[in-house]
Structures are given as structure tokens and as C-alpha cells.
Design a protein around this motif. Structure first.
Motif, PDB file in Angstrom:
ATOM      1  N   GLY A  70       1.352  -1.204   0.025  1.00 23.12           N
ATOM      2  CA  GLY A  70      -0.429  -0.293   0.108  1.00 23.12           C
ATOM      3  C   GLY A  70       1.084   1.497  -0.028  1.00 23.12           C
ATOM      4  O   GLY A  70       0.465   2.096  -0.618  1.00 23.12           O
ATOM      5  N   LEU A  71       1.911   1.620   0.881  1.00 23.55           N
ATOM      6  CA  LEU A  71       2.550   2.445   0.814  1.00 23.55           C
ATOM      7  C   LEU A  71       3.709   2.344  -0.486  1.00 23.55           C
ATOM      8  O   LEU A  71       3.489   4.192  -0.691  1.00 23.55           O
ATOM      9  CB  LEU A  71       3.370   2.223   1.827  1.00 23.55           C
ATOM     10  N   GLN A  72       4.116   1.467  -0.897  1.00 20.41           N
ATOM     11  CA  GLN A  72       4.641   1.247  -2.580  1.00 20.41           C
ATOM     12  C   GLN A  72       3.840   2.122  -3.592  1.00 20.41           C
ATOM     13  O   GLN A  72       4.601   3.071  -4.476  1.00 20.41           O
ATOM     14  CB  GLN A  72       4.687  -0.010  -2.648  1.00 20.41           C
ATOM     15  N   ALA A  73       2.098   1.455  -3.455  1.00 16.25           N
ATOM     16  CA  ALA A  73       1.409   2.025  -4.560  1.00 16.25           C
ATOM     17  C   ALA A  73       1.414   3.549  -3.431  1.00 16.25           C
ATOM     18  O   ALA A  73       0.922   4.205  -5.054  1.00 16.25           O
ATOM     19  CB  ALA A  73       0.045   1.675  -4.155  1.00 16.25           C
ATOM     20  N   ARG A 122      -1.118   2.756   8.027  1.00 19.18           N
ATOM     21  CA  ARG A 122      -1.802   1.918  10.033  1.00 19.18           C
ATOM     22  C   ARG A 122      -1.789   0.249   9.306  1.00 19.18           C
ATOM     23  O   ARG A 122      -1.590   0.323   8.128  1.00 19.18           O
ATOM     24  CB  ARG A 122      -3.390   2.608  10.047  1.00 19.18           C
ATOM     25  N   SER A 123      -2.356   0.037  11.207  1.00 15.16           N
ATOM     26  CA  SER A 123      -2.135  -1.816  10.598  1.00 15.16           C
ATOM     27  C   SER A 123      -3.743  -2.023  11.190  1.00 15.16           C
ATOM     28  O   SER A 123      -4.191  -1.072  11.749  1.00 15.16           O
ATOM     29  CB  SER A 123      -0.708  -1.795  11.428  1.00 15.16           C
ATOM     30  N   LEU A 124      -3.453  -3.160  11.144  1.00 21.85           N
ATOM     31  CA  LEU A 124      -5.031  -3.648  11.779  1.00 21.85           C
ATOM     32  C   LEU A 124      -5.039  -3.678  13.343  1.00 21.85           C
ATOM     33  O   LEU A 124      -4.619  -4.448  13.213  1.00 21.85           O
ATOM     34  CB  LEU A 124      -5.428  -5.058  10.428  1.00 21.85           C
ATOM     35  N   SER A 125      -6.194  -3.442  14.297  1.00 25.66           N
ATOM     36  CA  SER A 125      -5.894  -4.431  15.567  1.00 25.66           C
ATOM     37  C   SER A 125      -7.114  -5.177  15.561  1.00 25.66           C
ATOM     38  O   SER A 125      -7.969  -5.127  14.932  1.00 25.66           O
ATOM     39  CB  SER A 125      -6.956  -3.139  16.323  1.00 25.66           C
ATOM     40  N   MET A 126      -6.606  -6.529  15.429  1.00 23.65           N
ATOM     41  CA  MET A 126      -7.203  -7.872  15.696  1.00 23.65           C
ATOM     42  C   MET A 126      -8.262  -7.858  16.523  1.00 23.65           C
ATOM     43  O   MET A 126      -9.685  -8.078  16.108  1.00 23.65           O
ATOM     44  CB  MET A 126      -6.691  -8.598  15.574  1.00 23.65           C
ATOM     45  N   LYS A 127      -8.591  -6.933  17.396  1.00 21.93           N
ATOM     46  CA  LYS A 127      -9.375  -6.883  18.505  1.00 21.93           C
ATOM     47  C   LYS A 127     -10.741  -6.140  17.955  1.00 21.93           C
ATOM     48  O   LYS A 127     -12.158  -6.498  18.688  1.00 21.93           O
ATOM     49  CB  LYS A 127      -8.801  -6.825  19.942  1.00 21.93           C
ATOM     50  N   LYS A 128      -9.734  -4.968  16.912  1.00 21.78           N
ATOM     51  CA  LYS A 128     -11.509  -4.137  17.091  1.00 21.78           C
ATOM     52  C   LYS A 128     -12.166  -4.680  15.643  1.00 21.78           C
ATOM     53  O   LYS A 128     -13.161  -4.655  15.448  1.00 21.78           O
ATOM     54  CB  LYS A 128     -10.545  -2.566  17.097  1.00 21.78           C
ATOM     55  N   SER A 187      -8.276   0.171  12.965  1.00 22.56           N
ATOM     56  CA  SER A 187      -6.885   0.909  12.189  1.00 22.56           C
ATOM     57  C   SER A 187      -6.869   1.270  13.465  1.00 22.56           C
ATOM     58  O   SER A 187      -6.810   1.881  14.841  1.00 22.56           O
ATOM     59  CB  SER A 187      -6.394   0.950  11.115  1.00 22.56           C
ATOM     60  N   VAL A 188      -4.521   0.956  14.036  1.00 18.27           N
ATOM     61  CA  VAL A 188      -3.844   1.731  14.468  1.00 18.27           C
ATOM     62  C   VAL A 188      -2.731   2.414  13.847  1.00 18.27           C
ATOM     63  O   VAL A 188      -2.652   1.729  13.326  1.00 18.27           O
ATOM     64  CB  VAL A 188      -3.588   0.645  16.239  1.00 18.27           C
ATOM     65  N   VAL A 189      -2.187   3.482  14.267  1.00 17.07           N
ATOM     66  CA  VAL A 189      -1.174   3.853  13.830  1.00 17.07           C
ATOM     67  C   VAL A 189       0.404   2.875  14.257  1.00 17.07           C
ATOM     68  O   VAL A 189       0.469   2.879  15.105  1.00 17.07           O
ATOM     69  CB  VAL A 189      -0.419   4.997  14.265  1.00 17.07           C
TER      70      VAL A 189
END
Length: 159
Positions: A33-36, A68-74, A157-159
Motif C-alpha cells: 500500500g505504501l509503495q502504491a 496504518r495497521s489492523l487491530s485484530m481486537k477492533k 486500525s491503529v497507527v
């Protein structure tokens, strides 16, 4: 490069306006995603990545900003589950009909519950996400896409 994919056909059938961005997909080091985002010259917060996961053992899809990163809990809570884990790439490809690095939330072979991170509503529109092929992105207003997928919107998501 042909731009007709199951994702673009889904958007066309739903009557959703979009523009296309094509870039040379390198598949190299670092998050795709960052590359894109860098390749098309857009802010990473407005370029969304599609992640396939399993919530309580059932397939699901999360769409979050590429920085961002995915929060599995959220994400589990947003999809009314208890636990979540990332789906194995081979399983994600088989389920969606797309190759990893080219998975779109639109036009997947099998419809699964989808959740968009809440930032999709707060960032400047339009937003960009995968168009169903490596190196192909769709640029669209988020609301029609969310509605066409009957997707949830939640902080996942989380930062």
C-alpha cells in the motif's frame, strides 16, 4: 495493461464513478500500500489497502489506510466476533479470485463481510484502493463503494 477486472466490472454494474491509476507494481520490499501511494503520488492516508482475515474462523475483509495497521481486537468486535487473524495468502487468493497485492474489496469471487476503517469518512475524498490487479488502483468517493458492499464502518486500525 487491461483495466477490466472483476472489481471494475462490479463498480460499473453498481453505477459507481471511479478513475483509474496504473503504476509499475514492483512487489519489492516494504508494504504494498505504501509503495502504491508513492508510485501514484498520493498521501498514504488516502490510499487504502485490502486485508483478508478470518473472524471466528469465517472469512472477512478489512479496508484500512496504507499507513496504518489492523487491530485484530477492533476488527473482531466490529464484525461481531471474538477473535480475528490474518488469512493465509493462498486462501485469500482462492476466496477472492485476486492475487495478493491486487486484492480489491470490490468484485471478490465470494462475498464476505467487509469493514472500512472509520478514517475513510474523515480523510479528504476521493480515496484510492486496489482495482483488482497488481498495479491498478481505483479512485472513488468512499460512500457509494461502502453502500454497494453493505460494508460496516468502524475504527479498526491503529497507527
Amino acid at each position: 495493461m487491461s483495466t477490466a477486472t472483476p472489481a471494475t466490472r462490479f463498480l460499473d454494474k453498481a453505477g459507481i464513478a471511479y478513475d483509474l491509476f496504473e503504476y509499475d507494481y514492483g512487489g519489492g520490499d516494504g508494504p504494498i500500500g505504501l509503495q502504491a501511494a508513492e508510485a501514484i503520488g498520493w498521501q498514504a492516508a488516502r490510499v487504502f489497502k485490502t486485508l483478508m482475515l478470518e473472524v471466528d474462523g469465517k472469512p472477512a475483509c478489512a479496508v484500512i489506510p496504507s499507513d496504518r495497521s489492523l487491530s485484530m481486537k477492533k476488527v473482531a468486535a466490529a464484525l461481531k466476533g471474538k477473535t480475528a487473524k490474518m488469512m493465509e495468502p493462498v486462501k485469500a487468493e482462492r476466496l477472492t479470485g485476486f492475487h495478493t497485492g491486487g486484492i480489491s474489496p470490490f468484485g471478490q469471487k465470494k462475498r464476505v463481510p467487509v469493514v472500512f476503517d472509520a478514517t475513510v469518512i474523515s480523510v479528504e475524498a476521493p480515496v484510492v484502493m486496489n482495482g483488482g490487479k497488481r498495479g491498478l488502483m481505483v479512485c472513488l468517493a468512499p460512500e457509494p463503494g461502502i453502500a454497494a458492499l453493505a460494508a460496516a464502518v468502524a475504527e479498526v486500525s491503529v497507527v
